[in-house]
Design an enzyme around this catalytic site. Structure first.
Site, PDB file in Angstrom:
ATOM      1  N   GLU A  61      84.366  55.675  57.975  1.00 51.47           N
ATOM      2  CA  GLU A  61      83.433  56.073  59.025  1.00 51.47           C
ATOM      3  C   GLU A  61      83.537  57.566  59.326  1.00 51.47           C
ATOM      4  O   GLU A  61      82.531  58.215  59.616  1.00 51.47           O
ATOM      5  CB  GLU A  61      83.697  55.266  60.297  1.00 51.47           C
ATOM      6  N   GLU A 312      91.187  63.052  48.545  1.00 54.03           N
ATOM      7  CA  GLU A 312      90.726  63.638  47.287  1.00 54.03           C
ATOM      8  C   GLU A 312      89.739  62.755  46.535  1.00 54.03           C
ATOM      9  O   GLU A 312      89.473  62.978  45.359  1.00 54.03           O
ATOM     10  CB  GLU A 312      91.916  63.966  46.394  1.00 54.03           C
ATOM     11  N   ASN A 336      81.879  51.959  49.708  1.00 50.88           N
ATOM     12  CA  ASN A 336      80.720  52.834  49.580  1.00 50.88           C
ATOM     13  C   ASN A 336      80.553  53.389  48.156  1.00 50.88           C
ATOM     14  O   ASN A 336      81.413  54.118  47.673  1.00 50.88           O
ATOM     15  CB  ASN A 336      80.887  53.992  50.581  1.00 50.88           C
ATOM     16  N   LEU A 338      78.071  55.466  47.324  1.00 49.72           N
ATOM     17  CA  LEU A 338      77.226  56.657  47.384  1.00 49.72           C
ATOM     18  C   LEU A 338      77.985  57.941  47.072  1.00 49.72           C
ATOM     19  O   LEU A 338      77.389  58.923  46.616  1.00 49.72           O
ATOM     20  CB  LEU A 338      76.557  56.764  48.757  1.00 49.72           C
TER      21      LEU A 338
END
Length: 426
Positions: A61, A312, A336, A338
């Site tokens: 988040e 990283e 995620n 993306l």
């Protein structure tokens, strides 16, 4: 206070000793969990002037909120920006990404006295809550103090909606205290309205995770890593792996190296407390393994790199040819994709991706990701991409195009925040 919230509050107070015990239990693996306990009860230094407050639970988040936080720092330089998290890894991420540019402490427990102490000392003008954190006492306290509260990047799966529906009266009362619920897509908006949110409270702003900014510095660092590893080697990144997945990845990797002897694997466990166990597992595979945290030099013989350094992940994607996103071969819900897509890296995941049900189906349809049913399917897809450079490049470009075409959420959120700030002052 309503009867429902009274009973909820009573339960929270009864459970609060268990909350502390849970932190102490988790501190066996990560000592940071037993530090700064007072912050969780609202014992924080006063800011001295009103602030804007953004809450992001943990690492994911916080990283997702980064473009919004950067915009808030530009748009509202006259107000301190407070970023709270729940986990130590989230806390470390805030410090790493923003340093002294933001205030930071842990999110207080949803207890009336802790919240009163926290709000009095922090004096927030506005609260932005990332994703789905529905806390009855927090929402009520903000409403009582006329502090606008906005859910940003709000999401609710069908499963979560059914779960919250079991507490329908309490959830409806809580959502009534939200100033705005900025959802990722129309389906999320529908779910919030099923739980009692009014249509005028809900606005579709898109998914903030598409607004990740790819730094040219990270891209260049990725190129430098590739040159260190051997510019002709292909690199597979296994990101955010969970217990039970690393063994699968290592078996698949061993098979892939039969066709691609120079293939390099970067394994990045999701949780720091698993770094040692995963490093041991990789070393026991018999393949030359290096831990990033040790600073040991990479060589052309290195087969596996354990990414056991925090912060990283983007660097690994910048150096990758293909990526597996974990939490998906086990029933966790996925992570995620993306960040990989932003670098034009094609993604393969398992089928357990319900936490990203708004992203994976269209990304797969666009050709940038594939869901593998099991170990066999994972091997087959990675082998296909590694042996067909044109297909790998096409899938990577499809992922990047999909990512770029959906960037719009931050502008919408900033506009909503500006409206709320203006209205609350006026």
């Amino acid at each position: 206070m309503s009867t429902h919230r009274f009973l909820y509050t009573l339960l929270m107070y009864l459970l609060s000793p268990l909350f502390v015990l849970r932190l102490l239990w988790r501190s066996r693996a990560n000592p940071a969990y037993r530090q700064r306990l007072g912050e969780r009860f609202g014992c924080v230094p006063a800011t001295g002037r009103p602030c804007i407050w953004l809450h992001a639970v943990s690492v994911g988040e916080t990283i997702a909120a980064r473009p919004l936080i950067e915009r808030l720092l530009v748009e509202y330089p006259q107000h301190p920006l407070l970023v709270t998290t729940t986990t130590p890894t989230g806390s470390d991420t805030v410090r790493r990404l923003f340093g002294g540019r933001v205030l930071h402490c842990y999110f207080p427990y949803d207890l009336p006295d802790a919240l009163a102490r926290f709000l009095t000392r922090m004096q927030p003008l506005l609260l932005v809550v990332m994703e789905t954190e529905i806390w009855p006492n927090l929402y009520a306290a903000c409403a009582q103090r006329n502090i606008p509260l906005m859910l940003a990047n709000a999401r609710l799966s069908g499963r979560s909606t059914r779960g919250y529906a079991r507490l329908a009266s309490l959830v409806r009362e809580t959502l009534a205290n939200a100033s705005l619920i900025a959802t990722r897509d129309p389906q999320d908006s529908q779910h919030f309205q099923q739980l009692g949110a009014k249509p005028e409270q809900v606005e579709v702003c898109g998914n903030i995770k598409f607004d990740l900014q790819v730094s040219s510095t990270v891209v260049e660092q990725g190129r430098q890593l590739r040159s260190q590893w051997g510019s002709q080697r292909q690199v597979c990144v296994a990101a955010s792996t969970h217990q039970g997945e690393d063994e699968i990845i290592l078996r698949v990797f061993a098979r892939l190296r039969e066709q691609c002897p120079d293939l390099l694997l970067v394994v990045v466990p999701r949780h720091p407390e698993r770094f040692d166990a995963v490093a041991t597992l990789c070393a026991n595979s018999g393949l030359p393994t290096v831990r990033r945290s040790t600073g040991s030099a990479f060589s052309l013989d290195t087969a596996i790199i354990v990414g056991d350094s925090m912060g990283e992940m983007l660097l690994w994607y910048a150096a990758a040819d293909v990526a597996f996103i974990g939490g998906s071969l086990v029933a966790h819900g996925g992570h995620n994709p993306l960040e990989a897509a932003a670098f034009g890296v094609p993604v393969v995941s398992g089928e357990h991706v319900h936490n990203f049900a708004d992203i994976f189906p269209p990304l797969c349809q666009a050709g940038g990701a594939v869901l593998a049913q099991d170990e066999t399917g994972l091997y087959a897809q990675l082998q296909e991409w590694l042996q067909d450079a044109a297909e790998q490049q096409q899938a990577g470009q499809a992922a990047k195009t999909f990512f770029q075409q959906n960037q719009r959420a931050v502008d919408c959120l900033i506009q909503a925040i500006t409206t709320l700030m203006t209205t609350s002052r006026g």
